[in-house]
Design a protein around this motif. Structure first.
Motif, PDB file in Angstrom:
ATOM      1  N   THR A  40     -10.152   8.092  -3.569  1.00  0.00           N
ATOM      2  CA  THR A  40      -9.363   7.903  -2.836  1.00  0.00           C
ATOM      3  C   THR A  40      -9.029   8.577  -1.433  1.00  0.00           C
ATOM      4  O   THR A  40     -10.113   9.375  -1.425  1.00  0.00           O
ATOM      5  CB  THR A  40      -8.005   7.815  -2.484  1.00  0.00           C
ATOM      6  OG1 THR A  40      -7.408   9.340  -3.030  1.00  0.00           O
ATOM      7  CG2 THR A  40      -7.851   7.488  -3.853  1.00  0.00           C
ATOM      8  N   GLY A  41      -9.367   8.662  -0.418  1.00  0.00           N
ATOM      9  CA  GLY A  41      -9.458   9.042   1.160  1.00  0.00           C
ATOM     10  C   GLY A  41      -8.517  10.248   1.124  1.00  0.00           C
ATOM     11  O   GLY A  41      -6.651   9.778   0.530  1.00  0.00           O
TER      12      GLY A  41
ATOM     13  N   PHE B 213      -8.638  12.099  -7.559  1.00  0.00           N
ATOM     14  CA  PHE B 213      -8.671  10.541  -7.384  1.00  0.00           C
ATOM     15  C   PHE B 213      -9.451   9.050  -7.049  1.00  0.00           C
ATOM     16  O   PHE B 213      -8.948   7.998  -6.603  1.00  0.00           O
ATOM     17  CB  PHE B 213      -7.093  10.210  -7.346  1.00  0.00           C
ATOM     18  CG  PHE B 213      -6.113  11.472  -8.343  1.00  0.00           C
ATOM     19  CD1 PHE B 213      -5.847  10.555  -9.289  1.00  0.00           C
ATOM     20  CD2 PHE B 213      -6.225  12.428  -7.373  1.00  0.00           C
ATOM     21  CE1 PHE B 213      -4.749  11.183  -9.534  1.00  0.00           C
ATOM     22  CE2 PHE B 213      -4.622  13.751  -8.451  1.00  0.00           C
ATOM     23  CZ  PHE B 213      -4.387  13.019  -9.766  1.00  0.00           C
TER      24      PHE B 213
ATOM     25  N   LYS C  29       0.640  -1.109  -0.201  1.00  0.00           N
ATOM     26  CA  LYS C  29      -0.441   0.034   0.463  1.00  0.00           C
ATOM     27  C   LYS C  29       0.580   1.662  -0.113  1.00  0.00           C
ATOM     28  O   LYS C  29       2.030   1.293   0.676  1.00  0.00           O
ATOM     29  CB  LYS C  29      -1.438  -0.428   1.147  1.00  0.00           C
ATOM     30  CG  LYS C  29      -1.378  -1.471   1.520  1.00  0.00           C
ATOM     31  CD  LYS C  29      -2.870  -0.992   2.026  1.00  0.00           C
ATOM     32  CE  LYS C  29      -4.051  -2.307   1.981  1.00  0.00           C
ATOM     33  NZ  LYS C  29      -5.081  -2.499   1.601  1.00  0.00           N
TER      34      LYS C  29
ATOM     35  N   GLY D 120      -9.120  14.068  -3.260  1.00  0.00           N
ATOM     36  CA  GLY D 120      -9.992  12.692  -3.071  1.00  0.00           C
ATOM     37  C   GLY D 120     -10.873  12.054  -3.985  1.00  0.00           C
ATOM     38  O   GLY D 120     -11.045  11.405  -4.522  1.00  0.00           O
TER      39      GLY D 120
ATOM     40  N   VAL E 297      -2.981  10.851   0.623  1.00  0.00           N
ATOM     41  CA  VAL E 297      -3.443  10.368  -0.053  1.00  0.00           C
ATOM     42  C   VAL E 297      -3.822   9.037  -0.123  1.00  0.00           C
ATOM     43  O   VAL E 297      -2.415   9.309  -0.724  1.00  0.00           O
ATOM     44  CB  VAL E 297      -3.258  11.320  -1.515  1.00  0.00           C
ATOM     45  CG1 VAL E 297      -4.732  10.716  -2.405  1.00  0.00           C
ATOM     46  CG2 VAL E 297      -4.032  12.310  -1.762  1.00  0.00           C
ATOM     47  N   GLN E 298      -4.205   8.398   0.311  1.00  0.00           N
ATOM     48  CA  GLN E 298      -3.599   6.983  -0.478  1.00  0.00           C
ATOM     49  C   GLN E 298      -3.679   6.339  -1.494  1.00  0.00           C
ATOM     50  O   GLN E 298      -4.788   6.938  -2.651  1.00  0.00           O
ATOM     51  CB  GLN E 298      -5.195   5.949   0.303  1.00  0.00           C
ATOM     52  CG  GLN E 298      -5.580   6.562   2.184  1.00  0.00           C
ATOM     53  CD  GLN E 298      -7.143   5.865   2.064  1.00  0.00           C
ATOM     54  OE1 GLN E 298      -7.832   4.743   1.482  1.00  0.00           O
ATOM     55  NE2 GLN E 298      -7.318   6.484   3.602  1.00  0.00           N
ATOM     56  N   GLY E 299      -3.043   5.443  -1.824  1.00  0.00           N
ATOM     57  CA  GLY E 299      -2.351   5.073  -3.270  1.00  0.00           C
ATOM     58  C   GLY E 299      -1.663   6.399  -3.491  1.00  0.00           C
ATOM     59  O   GLY E 299      -1.284   7.152  -3.247  1.00  0.00           O
TER      60      GLY E 299
ATOM     61  N   ILE F 225      -0.450   7.938  -6.653  1.00  0.00           N
ATOM     62  CA  ILE F 225      -1.504   8.854  -7.384  1.00  0.00           C
ATOM     63  C   ILE F 225      -0.133  10.555  -8.675  1.00  0.00           C
ATOM     64  O   ILE F 225      -0.345  11.011  -8.786  1.00  0.00           O
ATOM     65  CB  ILE F 225      -2.041  10.226  -7.143  1.00  0.00           C
ATOM     66  CG1 ILE F 225      -1.353  10.446  -5.854  1.00  0.00           C
ATOM     67  CG2 ILE F 225      -3.449   9.196  -6.720  1.00  0.00           C
ATOM     68  CD1 ILE F 225      -2.520  12.092  -5.160  1.00  0.00           C
TER      69      ILE F 225
END
Length: 187
Positions: free
Chosen positions: A135-136, A133, A107, A130, A151-153, A155
């Motif tokens: 995501t959170g 993309f 992750k 968010g 930002v999660q992920g 990007i």
């Protein structure tokens, strides 16, 4: 009967927690030097003469870089901040730094720092990131107590284009990536 040997008293450095004799091999000998000069001058006597020479050189070089002679003083000392190695830290430098952090081996979290320097509200920016993309995204305080957007992920592939399109005040030349611990320009 044999005499019991007397215990050796070891002086430990309060900065690096090594014995004072081993501070020079520790993680940051420069931070230990003031403590050693004050508490253990007999171990490193050469530090006393070095510090007097270095301090005189440092003060004169700082005064020259600010444009003052040794007789003048100024309140601009607060504006100029020197980093280790003699680099000058410029408070007015506006840049956006993007860093990808991997956790749990798969992750990723993409960290965006510096958008607030361009007058962008971080809460609005995190909402837009968010949504764009899917995501959170949240505003958190980083290790330097400055706010940043997590930002999660991963990007990082599209984020430069999104930032420059969404906020025209941010030029692409002011966006940098952190790759392998080095700052790399996005352009």
């Amino acid at each position: 009967m044999a005499e019991k040997p007397e215990a050796v008293q070891v002086l430990y450095c309060s900065v690096c927690s090594l014995p004072a004799e081993y501070c020079e091999f520790g993680p940051d000998f420069e931070k230990c030097k003031p403590w050693l000069i004050k508490n253990a001058p007999q171990i490193y006597p050469h530090l006393l003469t070095e510090t007097n020479e270095k301090e005189a050189d440092k003060v004169s070089s700082q005064l020259q870089s600010v444009g003052l002679s040794s007789g003048e003083t100024s309140s601009s000392k607060e504006e100029v901040k020197r980093l280790p190695g003699g680099k000058i830290k410029n408070k007015d430098k506006q840049e956006v730094v993007i860093e990808k952090v991997v956790r749990n081996k798969r992750k990723c979290i993409t960290i965006v720092k510096g958008l607030d320097l361009f007058g962008i509200k971080l809460s609005d920016a995190s909402k837009r990131l968010g949504k764009k993309f899917a995501t959170g995204a949240s505003v958190v305080k980083g290790p330097t107590e400055k706010e940043q957007i997590d930002v999660q992920g991963d990007i990082s592939y599209d984020i430069v284009e999104f930032i420059t399109d969404t906020w025209p005040a941010v030029p692409e030349s002011a966006i940098y990536f952190i790759e392998d611990g080095k700052k790399v320009a996005a352009a």
